[in-house]
Design an enzyme around this catalytic site. Structure first.
Site, short mmCIF file in Angstrom:
data_model
loop_
_atom_site.label_atom_id
_atom_site.label_comp_id
_atom_site.label_asym_id
_atom_site.label_seq_id
_atom_site.Cartn_x
_atom_site.Cartn_y
_atom_site.Cartn_z
N HIS A 58 0.81 -1.22 0.00
CA HIS A 58 0.00 0.00 0.00
C HIS A 58 0.85 1.27 0.00
O HIS A 58 0.71 2.10 -0.91
CB HIS A 58 -1.00 -0.05 1.16
N GLU A 86 0.70 5.55 12.79
CA GLU A 86 -0.64 5.11 13.16
C GLU A 86 -0.66 3.62 13.52
O GLU A 86 -1.29 3.22 14.49
CB GLU A 86 -1.58 5.38 11.98
N ASP A 87 0.03 2.80 12.73
CA ASP A 87 -0.17 1.35 12.83
C ASP A 87 0.98 0.56 13.44
O ASP A 87 0.84 -0.62 13.67
CB ASP A 87 -0.39 0.76 11.41
N ASP A 269 -20.40 15.36 -25.37
CA ASP A 269 -18.96 15.31 -25.18
C ASP A 269 -18.47 13.98 -24.66
O ASP A 269 -17.64 13.89 -23.80
CB ASP A 269 -18.49 16.46 -24.29
MN MN Z 1 -2.78 4.50 3.95
#
Ligand code: MN
Length: 730
Positions: A58, A86-87, A269
């Site tokens: 990721h 964060e993780d 368009d």
């Molecule tokens: Mn992320």
């Protein structure tokens, strides 16, 4: 649509990323990026994505997107590290030591925005938006990293649970795509929108994707022919020019089809050709050339060079008709305008723009500051969400009153929204509307330039209809409708709310005795901070409390405290005159079959049989309250047998309906006329007045099957004054 993550290993992905970084940055920067990858992959080593792949995929993908956008080395480092604080165990202090203050601040900013703010609750969403804006005003790179993060999460959303998917997709469409648009990052905006529509309205998405691909080879050929023709002519008058051709994004077409109510064939368009030249003068020259080569469609020329869009977008737009009779859009702009159009604020890094670029950025940032300042005055974070949602949708619709005043309403607004935008009282008194002199349905979506006249009634007590809540597009109209119901119709709301509770309880197999019900509802009223049970009913009735949202809580409470273990006794059944031939009992031939009176099954209903003592098999609807939910653990499981409708089932059946309506002269006549026109026999009908000027009609009709009955109910519901139609015997 890409639905799977990559097959490559993290090491392979990093090698590719690194090769690109080496071209873009100096050695020292690449070394820091190496270190960022090392730290991040170590920190995330024990973690997996929802797809089951290593988590580090990721951050690598986010870094890749940022590299595409041309972001700087610090942004790439921060992207690789963006989820570590964060993780994982990594702290900001460590990051600051290893990568410097700037990178640590970027990671901190992205972290603070919430890794994935899932809540759709308006208040929490508002809080996230506020954080986002604050972060943006400090260092705009934070939001660009966040956009890339969201983009990759959207690309891999298939791996999430369906409800989460929709929540994230909705937030993407309402918050992230508009911000990408405001920052002018076209590719990110379009992909975010397309992915969001793919998850929010998959049927329409597939439909459009199919239509686009059905344009197929002939479409591609058409585009390429015209591209070449234009290229030839343009190069005669301009030295350096680039001509691109493309088919428009799904979301662009979706907006036109579903919000402007156009047919696919009416969208001019779908095809777009872009001419990129060096100078502004060349832009206008090319425009003249286009109008010389092709017939322009009137009213479609827009000069965004002399008046740029709010997001600094500049271009000339015109729509012309090709020799084949197919219209297409032409966009003409300079290289610099093109950079801004494609990369928006990110162009600042990508092209290392000088002073002009910087002032450009200042203007963009001014928008953010302005929003923040407005919010200070408003004092309510929710204001800012509505500002983002409405302000950022590019095109407002401008509609005229018959007197010539211009009223601005958001895109896709209906005549109801228009009426409430003029004045609350106008909305509340509306009975209909005329557009350009013609009467239109209440769900008509107004378009720019139309003259809309709202027809009102002075009859007291006449107010909005509850259906309007589903039709109105703007939250301000909906709020006003709700508050009308709240204030004017308390008694009706109580009845409505109570009926809704009864319906939902039945649907969810919640069965309570009267005393239990009273106790249960009192508890619920308390839980919802309502002063009384009537208050609870009233709130549900006008929509202040959403019962559907409450149901999980209600079911929990019910299962905990009231759910009975024993199945309820089967009520007595009645033999029906219709032959037993309509139903086949599995494994048993020539069995006497009766239809239970408690639920009156009709062909098409999901059914089950119960072997009675000496009276054959009685057939119930599968969801009848007398059928235990869990048959395997019912008291006499062997007596429940599978039954099914067979070919002979196409006979006539009686169904009982309970209709609630506003009392009015001619109602009964309208209903019977409708049924006569549908060739439905009325077996009996009775009516009595209940309170608040409403009446209750009970009738039995003869229908052929469930589908038929549903049709009949649907048509009755559309009769003026009908509040609800319900089939009896659930
Ligand atoms: Mn992320």
């Amino acid at each position: 649509m890409a639905v799977s993550e990559t097959d490559k290993t993290p090491a392979e992905l990093y090698d590719e990323l690194r090769a690109r970084c080496k071209k873009a940055f100096d050695k020292k920067s690449v070394k820091q990026i190496d270190l960022a990858y090392e730290v991040a992959s170590k920190a995330h080593s024990a973690q997996l994505r929802y797809s089951g792949q290593p988590y580090i995929i990721h951050p690598l993908a986010v870094a890749d997107i940022l590299l595409d956008l041309g972001m700087d080395a610090q942004s790439i480092e921060a992207a690789l590290l963006h989820d570590t604080v964060e993780d994982t165990n990594i702290t900001l202090e460590e990051l600051s030591e290893l990568f410097g203050e700037d990178v640590a601040n970027l990671v901190d900013g992205v972290t603070k925005l919430g890794r994935v703010p899932l809540s759709t609750k308006e208040e929490q969403q508002a809080e996230n938006v506020r954080k986002m804006l604050l972060a943006m005003s400090h260092d705009i790179r934070v939001i660009i990293i966040k956009l890339a993060d969201r983009l990759h999460n959207m690309r891999t959303l298939d791996f999430m649970a369906p409800q989460k998917r929709r929540d994230i997709a909705l937030e993407t469409l309402e918050i992230y795509a508009p911000i990408a648009h405001r920052l002018g990052i076209r590719a990110a905006k379009e992909e975010l929108e397309d992915l969001a529509i793919h998850f929010l309205d998959p049927i329409a998405y597939d439909d459009i994707a199919k239509k686009i691909s059905s344009v197929g080879e002939s479409g591609v050929e058409f585009l390429e022919n015209n591209r070449r023709r234009i290229e030839e002519r343009v190069l005669e008058i301009v030295k350096k020019a680039r001509i691109d051709a493309r088919i428009k994004s799904v979301h662009g077409i979706y907006r036109k089809m579903y919000m402007q109510n156009k047919e696919f064939s009416e969208i001019y368009d779908i095809y777009a050709i872009r001419i990129i030249v060096e100078t502004v003068a060349e832009c206008y020259n090319c425009l003249g050339l286009m109008h010389d080569m092709y017939k322009p469609l009137p009213g479609r020329f827009k000069d965004y060079i002399s008046t740029p869009k709010k997001n600094m977008y500049q271009s000339l737009h015109t729509t012309v008709i090709g020799k084949e009779g197919i219209p297409f859009e032409v966009q003409i702009r300079t290289t610099e305008m093109h950079r801004t159009a494609e990369y928006g604020i990110a162009a600042h890094w990508k092209y290392k723009l000088g002073i002009s670029g910087k002032s450009n950025m200042e203007e963009r940032l001014a928008w953010i500051r302005q929003l923040l300042e407005e919010q200070k005055e408003a004092g309510d974070v929710r204001e800012i969400v509505s500002a983002i949602k409405s302000d950022l949708v590019p095109d407002d619709t401008f509609v005229f009153t018959p007197k010539g005043d211009v009223i601005t309403v958001p895109y896709g607004s209906t005549v109801i929204d228009f009426a409430y935008a003029i004045h609350t009282a106008v909305g509340n008194k509306m009975t209909g509307a005329k557009v350009d002199g013609r009467i239109v349905p209440i769900d008509y979506k107004v378009k720019t330039g139309e003259i809309v006249e709202i027809l009102t009634s002075s009859q007291p007590g006449k107010g909005p209809s509850r259906d309007w809540l589903n039709i109105a597009k703007t939250s301000s109209a909906r709020t006003k409708i709700r508050s009308w119901f709240k204030n004017e119709k308390r008694d009706e709301n109580i009845v409505e709310g109570k009926a809704e509770i009864e319906r939902e309880f039945k649907k969810n197999y919640i069965h309570l005795t009267e005393e239990e019900y009273e106790k249960f509802i009192e508890g619920l009223a308390h839980h919802q901070h309502c002063a009384s049970v009537d208050d609870l009913y009233a709130s549900i009735g006008y929509g202040g409390i959403s019962l559907v949202r409450l149901m999980p809580h209600i079911k929990d409470e019910y299962n905990k405290n009231y759910k009975k273990q024993e199945p309820q006794p089967v009520k007595k059944t009645e033999t029906r005159r219709v032959s037993t031939g309509g139903v086949t009992v599995e494994g048993i031939d020539s069995m006497l079959v009766k239809f239970s009176k408690c639920c009156n099954p009709l062909p098409g209903d999901d059914i089950i049989g119960f072997i009675t003592r000496g009276h054959g098999v009685s057939v119930h609807k599968r969801d009848c309250s007398n059928v235990p939910e869990d048959l395997a653990h019912a008291s006499e499981p062997e007596r429940w047998v599978k039954v099914s409708w067979n070919a002979q089932a196409k006979q006539e059946f009686r169904a009982a309906l309970q209709i609630t309506a506003l009392s009015r002269i001619g109602l009964m006549a309208d209903i019977s006329m409708l049924l006569a026109s549908m060739r439905v026999n009325i077996n009996d009908i009775s009516s009595r007045d209940i309170k608040d000027g409403r009446s209750l009609l009970l009738m039995t009709i003869t229908v052929t099957n469930v589908e038929h009955l549903r049709n009949v109910i649907g048509r009755i519901e559309k009769i003026d004054g009908i509040l609800s139609v319900e089939r009896q015997g659930f």
